[in-house]
Scaffold this motif. Structure first.
Motif, mmCIF file in Angstrom:
data_model
loop_
_atom_site.group_PDB
_atom_site.id
_atom_site.type_symbol
_atom_site.label_atom_id
_atom_site.label_comp_id
_atom_site.label_asym_id
_atom_site.label_seq_id
_atom_site.Cartn_x
_atom_site.Cartn_y
_atom_site.Cartn_z
ATOM 1 N N ASP A 16 10.163 -0.619 -8.582
ATOM 2 C CA ASP A 16 8.733 -0.572 -8.280
ATOM 3 C C ASP A 16 8.017 -1.744 -8.952
ATOM 4 O O ASP A 16 8.087 -1.891 -10.161
ATOM 5 C CB ASP A 16 8.187 0.771 -8.785
ATOM 6 C CG ASP A 16 6.672 0.858 -8.709
ATOM 7 O OD1 ASP A 16 6.081 0.190 -7.831
ATOM 8 O OD2 ASP A 16 6.092 1.598 -9.529
ATOM 9 N N THR A 17 7.323 -2.544 -8.141
ATOM 10 C CA THR A 17 6.648 -3.707 -8.751
ATOM 11 C C THR A 17 5.136 -3.530 -8.906
ATOM 12 O O THR A 17 4.496 -4.324 -9.566
ATOM 13 C CB THR A 17 6.871 -4.991 -7.914
ATOM 14 O OG1 THR A 17 6.395 -4.772 -6.588
ATOM 15 C CG2 THR A 17 8.329 -5.390 -7.902
ATOM 16 N N ASP A 18 4.550 -2.487 -8.271
ATOM 17 C CA ASP A 18 3.091 -2.371 -8.386
ATOM 18 C C ASP A 18 2.648 -1.109 -9.132
ATOM 19 O O ASP A 18 1.468 -0.754 -9.127
ATOM 20 C CB ASP A 18 2.410 -2.469 -7.010
ATOM 21 C CG ASP A 18 2.877 -1.374 -6.068
ATOM 22 O OD1 ASP A 18 3.628 -0.469 -6.521
ATOM 23 O OD2 ASP A 18 2.501 -1.411 -4.881
ATOM 24 N N ASP B 234 3.112 2.127 -8.717
ATOM 25 C CA ASP B 234 2.771 3.420 -8.107
ATOM 26 C C ASP B 234 3.945 4.398 -8.145
ATOM 27 O O ASP B 234 3.867 5.498 -7.609
ATOM 28 C CB ASP B 234 2.258 3.238 -6.675
ATOM 29 C CG ASP B 234 3.308 2.681 -5.733
ATOM 30 O OD1 ASP B 234 4.429 2.359 -6.204
ATOM 31 O OD2 ASP B 234 3.025 2.557 -4.532
ATOM 32 N N ILE C 27 6.737 4.134 -6.674
ATOM 33 C CA ILE C 27 7.557 4.063 -5.459
ATOM 34 C C ILE C 27 8.159 2.660 -5.364
ATOM 35 O O ILE C 27 7.439 1.657 -5.493
ATOM 36 C CB ILE C 27 6.701 4.361 -4.208
ATOM 37 C CG1 ILE C 27 6.152 5.785 -4.287
ATOM 38 C CG2 ILE C 27 7.522 4.159 -2.937
ATOM 39 C CD1 ILE C 27 5.164 6.125 -3.179
ATOM 40 N N GLY C 28 9.442 2.606 -5.170
ATOM 41 C CA GLY C 28 10.101 1.309 -5.016
ATOM 42 C C GLY C 28 9.505 0.561 -3.836
ATOM 43 O O GLY C 28 8.938 1.162 -2.927
ATOM 44 N N ASP C 29 9.636 -0.748 -3.844
ATOM 45 C CA ASP C 29 9.023 -1.527 -2.770
ATOM 46 C C ASP C 29 9.871 -2.751 -2.409
ATOM 47 O O ASP C 29 10.851 -3.059 -3.092
ATOM 48 C CB ASP C 29 7.587 -1.920 -3.152
ATOM 49 C CG ASP C 29 7.444 -2.270 -4.620
ATOM 50 O OD1 ASP C 29 8.219 -3.130 -5.082
ATOM 51 O OD2 ASP C 29 6.591 -1.669 -5.320
HETATM 52 CA CA CA Z 1 5.565 0.403 -5.543
#
Ligand code: CA
Length: 548
Positions: A73-75, A77, A79-81
């Motif tokens: 997850d980079t942002d 939240d 959730i992986g992205d």
């Molecule tokens: Ca994310």
């Protein structure tokens, strides 16, 4: 302690490439240079067989299956992205993978995204099309090809095609038949006035629709030419972006278990994709027995997942767990070669240990890292394009039978939670899937992760492993011991297995197809060294040796 010392060693750049299956650093020979007494007194990494990489840019690849949601997850939240996958491309490349399969990334109503609402976009939870274009660019810059999940057995019930079709059906009178020239989408699905097996009712009407998997996943009608035209445009969209392959979901269900019909659809679609990109790859999910999988190879598409080799009852895990059936594993290799090539001489086997729908491989051998290493070694010496499910390389476990618990967060670290995902909503958050994360295993030459890395490296050094014709050396096969040759474009290698985790073996190569060969590389579950002297190959317990 050991970890710290090894870290220090890692700083010595010259030595970094020698790190691998086993520890200990009394003396490491580097050609003419010798580094003495680096400081660990326990074990010795005597591995001295690192070869030049010899990676052929074709569709034989080492694939890594990624569930984006649970990956990185980079942002923030949880959730992986897509950007998380991009950020981990160096890790993926460094491991030795040169292909990734992304589970569905298109807009969807579910966490797993196998019900597609819009076939030409990226799900907002995962990012944007721009993110995805960047992923493709960065992957290709690293020699990694990108295969995406392609779900064309069914759409989402929230797909505008389905919603429009249902709205239209509501306008029809009792004896009025649907007219595709008025609403083309009625042809995209199987609608019927009769309720039957696998059919669900269209709310507010007397119509039913086919939906075998789930009521939110209406089955698409592959007899429709309009649907075929629609999917050509969808293929255009992704292939024009630079996607290298499609993983065909639920291919045996296009028309429920109709092999002839389904292979025809696969053949048609693959040829269309090939017309766009002559190197295009396709691997299909036919979750069935060996002979059914063989029948689907008649589609002349490159790969079918080898559901015959995976799982607790498959020949890999049986051999790895018992230590006894190396010979049976080799028989299985030859059997796949014979059975599949009859239907498609150019088939590329797609073996794997477990995937996102299955109990993880580590559950078959809980706590037994050496057995897991052996399973990896067997998989990664098989022909074709092996698929490793994210987390297998660190020994992640699943819990129970619920799908969410087979798709738990990738454990990058136990201490640094940066990028850690929350996992699916309904997953068991308390369950500890693994004891050591990626960062810790990277520092330990004896880790499962470093075993995978060496096995993938050996695969990347020796193109014969993926592509060679397999022949069994009967005189060297017995119980936990087995030997084969693989021949690719005139080049012959040997592979000798000692799957026993208890007993060493001495193999006399004299008079066999391996006579005169030298060690090209080896895998050792314990770090103990494989040696050869005067045609006698000495293999400690739990080793696999490549000869050339
Ligand atoms: Ca994310």
């Amino acid at each position: 302690m050991k970890k710290k010392i090894i870290s220090t060693i890692l700083i010595i750049g010259m030595l970094a490439s020698l790190l691998g299956g086993c520890g200990g650093w009394n003396e490491v020979s580097l050609g003419t240079e010798t580094v003495e007494n680096v400081g660990v007194s326990t074990e010795t990494d005597n591995y001295k067989y690192e070869q030049e990489l010899n990676i052929i840019d074709d569709n034989y690849r080492n694939y890594y299956e990624i569930f984006v949601y649970s990956f990185y997850d980079t942002d923030g939240d949880g959730i992986g992205d897509i950007n998380g996958v991009t950020e981990k491309l160096d890790y993926i490349k460094d491991m030795g993978f040169n292909g990734i399969w992304l589970m569905p990334i298109m807009p969807s109503t579910t966490y797993h995204k196998y019900d597609v609402v819009d076939y030409c976009n990226i799900d907002k939870q995962y990012g944007t099309l721009e993110d995805f274009k960047n992923l493709l660019k960065e992957a290709h810059a690293r020699g990694i090809r990108v295969t995406i999940d392609f779900v064309m057995n069914h759409s989402s019930s929230q797909n505008p095609w389905f919603l429009d079709a249902c709205s239209y059906l509501k306008t029809l009178g009792e004896n009025e038949e649907p007219d595709a020239s008025v609403c083309p989408y009625v042809d995209y699905y199987h609608f019927s006035r009769q309720g039957k097996d696998g059919y669900k009712i269209v709310t507010g009407t007397n119509w039913y629709y086919e939906a075998w998997f789930d009521y939110i996943m209406p089955d698409l009608n592959w007899e429709s030419d309009a649907l075929k035209e629609e999917f050509k445009k969808i293929a255009d969209f992704w292939i024009d972006l630079g996607v290298d392959g499609f993983r065909m979901d639920a291919a045996m269900h296009f028309e429920e278990n109709d092999v002839d019909f389904n292979t025809e659809v696969l053949n048609w679609f693959y040829n269309y994709c090939l017309s766009k990109n002559p190197d295009f790859y396709m691997v299909s999910e036919v979750w069935s027995d060996k002979s059914t999988i063989a029948n689907y190879y008649a589609s002349l598409t490159p790969s079918m997942f080898n559901f015959s080799v995976c799982g607790a009852e498959g020949p890999i895990i049986k051999a790895a767990r018992s230590g006894k059936s190396a010979s049976k594993f080799v028989d299985a290799m030859i059997d796949y070669q014979n059975t599949y090539s009859v239907k498609n001489p150019d088939f590329i086997d797609a073996p794997f240990l477990s995937n996102h729908d299955q109990v993880r491989v580590a559950n078959s051998m809980p706590g037994n890292t050496n057995s897991l290493k052996m399973a990896a070694g067997l998989l990664l010496t098989m022909n074709g394009s092996p698929f490793v499910y994210y987390g297998e390389e660190i020994g992640m476990m699943s819990t129970g039978q619920k799908d969410e618990n087979k798709r738990l967060p990738m454990v990058w670290s136990k201490t640094d939670l940066n990028g850690m995902t929350n996992g699916p909503f309904n997953s068991d958050k308390e369950f500890e899937s693994v004891k050591l994360g990626v960062d810790e295993q990277e520092q330990d030459p004896d880790s499962l992760l470093n075993f995978y890395k060496r096995a993938l490296r050996i695969r990347n050094e020796n193109p014969e492993i993926a592509r060679g014709t397999v022949e069994k050396i009967n005189s060297l096969c017995n119980g936990s011991q087995a030997a084969i040759t693989k021949t690719y474009e005139g080049s012959v290698i040997g592979i000798v297995y000692n799957t026993s985790l208890e007993e060493a073996i001495s193999v006399d190569l004299t008079g066999t197809a391996l006579e005169g060969m030298d060690i090209r590389g080896y895998l050792s579950t314990t770090g103990a060294e494989v040696t050869i002297d005067e045609q006698i190959l000495d293999m400690p317990a739990g080793t696999i040796c490549i000869l050339k």
